[in-house]
Design a protein around this motif. Sequence first.
Motif, PDB file in Angstrom:
ATOM      1  N   ARG A   4       0.851  -1.197   0.000  1.00  0.00           N
ATOM      2  CA  ARG A   4       0.000   0.000   0.000  1.00  0.00           C
ATOM      3  C   ARG A   4       0.880   1.237   0.000  1.00  0.00           C
ATOM      4  N   ARG A   5       0.558   2.167  -0.892  1.00  0.00           N
ATOM      5  CA  ARG A   5       1.298   3.426  -0.969  1.00  0.00           C
ATOM      6  C   ARG A   5       0.347   4.594  -0.738  1.00  0.00           C
ATOM      7  N   TYR A   6       0.815   5.555   0.048  1.00  0.00           N
ATOM      8  CA  TYR A   6      -0.038   6.668   0.484  1.00  0.00           C
ATOM      9  C   TYR A   6       0.078   7.848  -0.465  1.00  0.00           C
ATOM     10  N   ASP A   7      -1.071   8.412  -0.801  1.00  0.00           N
ATOM     11  CA  ASP A   7      -1.141   9.604  -1.642  1.00  0.00           C
ATOM     12  C   ASP A   7      -1.356  10.809  -0.732  1.00  0.00           C
ATOM     13  N   GLU A  12      -5.432   9.276   0.532  1.00  0.00           N
ATOM     14  CA  GLU A  12      -5.904   7.924   0.210  1.00  0.00           C
ATOM     15  C   GLU A  12      -4.734   6.974   0.003  1.00  0.00           C
ATOM     16  N   TRP A  13      -5.013   5.687   0.281  1.00  0.00           N
ATOM     17  CA  TRP A  13      -4.034   4.632   0.049  1.00  0.00           C
ATOM     18  C   TRP A  13      -4.323   3.932  -1.280  1.00  0.00           C
ATOM     19  N   THR A  82       5.432  10.221   1.964  1.00  0.00           N
ATOM     20  CA  THR A  82       4.797   9.147   1.190  1.00  0.00           C
ATOM     21  C   THR A  82       5.067   7.798   1.864  1.00  0.00           C
ATOM     22  N   VAL A  84       4.749   3.868   3.015  1.00  0.00           N
ATOM     23  CA  VAL A  84       4.386   2.616   2.381  1.00  0.00           C
ATOM     24  C   VAL A  84       4.070   1.640   3.495  1.00  0.00           C
ATOM     25  N   ASP A 161      -8.128  -0.175   5.866  1.00  0.00           N
ATOM     26  CA  ASP A 161      -8.668   1.154   6.145  1.00  0.00           C
ATOM     27  C   ASP A 161     -10.034   1.244   5.477  1.00  0.00           C
TER      28      ASP A 161
END
Length: 328
Positions: A4-7, A12-13, A82, A84, A161
Amino acid sequence: MTERRYDPTTGEWVVVSTNRQDRTYLPGGLPDGAACPLCPTRPGGPVTEIPRSRFEMAVFDNRFPALTRDPPRPSVPGSALTPVAPAAGACEVVVYSDDHDASLASLGAPRARTLVEVWAARTAALRERPEVAYVMPFENRGAEVGVTLSHPHGQIYAYPDIPPRPALELRTARRHHQKHGSCVWCDLVAQEAGGPRQVAAGGEWLAVVPFWARFPYQVELWPRRHATDVVDLTPTERAGLARLLVEVLEAYDRLWDFPLPYVMALHQRPTDGGDWETVSHLHVELSPPHRSATKLKHLAGSELAGGAFLTDVAPEDAAAQLRAARHR
C-alpha cells in the motif's frame, strides 16, 4: 509484489499489486481445451479451484489477492511524506453456483438468500481480524466492467482502512446527523418511498434510482430500518433483501433483453465500533455501465480527472423504464 502506498495529495491509500497481472483473463469466453477454474472438479475432468463434483456455493481465498493476512514487506522504502505499508487484509471469491452459465438473477431468491447469509457470515468473521477496518462484498458482472471469468461469482474484500467512497459517505452522514439529528439514509427512505424514483419495494426494503444517480441506470437498495451492516439484518430482512435484489437484477436483464453488466457493492459500517452505529446505514449499490442498449457510459475527463459525474438519463425516467421492465 503487493503493498500500500499513500497519496499525500488526497489522503488515500493505493494498493500496488503486480501479482494480479498474471491472473486468469478470459473476458470473451474459454479457449478450446481450457477449463473454467470456478467450475466443479468432475470425475475425469480437469482439476479446478473447487475440489467437488457438485456444490451450491463456494467461498475461498483469491489466488491473486491484492490484500492478504500475512503480506510481504514493502519492496521500497517510504518517507514521512509518502509512507508505504504492507497490504494486509483479505480477498475472497464467492462462487454462486456450479452452473457455469447461470447468473445471480437466474438462480432466484433462495440462492440469493444463501448469498446474503454468506455475506453476513464472512463479514462477521473478517471483522474480528485486527488488521481489518472495512469489509465490502461486491460483484463485477460482464466484460464491460473488466470481469476475467464469466462463471457467476462475486468477491469480498477486507481492507485495512475504510475505502474512499464509503469513507466519504460516512463523513457526510455524520455531518447530516450533527446538523439534523437524524440518519441521512433514513431520511432518504422516508422521502423516496412510493415516489417516481422507486423501482421496487418489499416490506423491509426499497429499490430506488437515486436522485443523484452517477450512472444512468444505477439502483440502490435501502433497508427501511436503520440497519448498520449485513450482520445486523434480521432473518426477515435478509430474505427481503434476497427477493428484492433478484427482482432488480431480473429487471436489468429485461430492460434491453440481454444480460446487463453491472458492479454491485455493499456499503456497511466499519469494523472498529466507534460511533458508526448512528450514521452507518447498510445499502447495496448497483451500477451498470450502459446508458442505452448500444452505448456505454465511459468515465472520462469530468469523472476521472475531476470526480464530477455527468449522467445521460434522468433518474425518474430510468426508474420508470426499470419498473416497466419488471412486468414484462
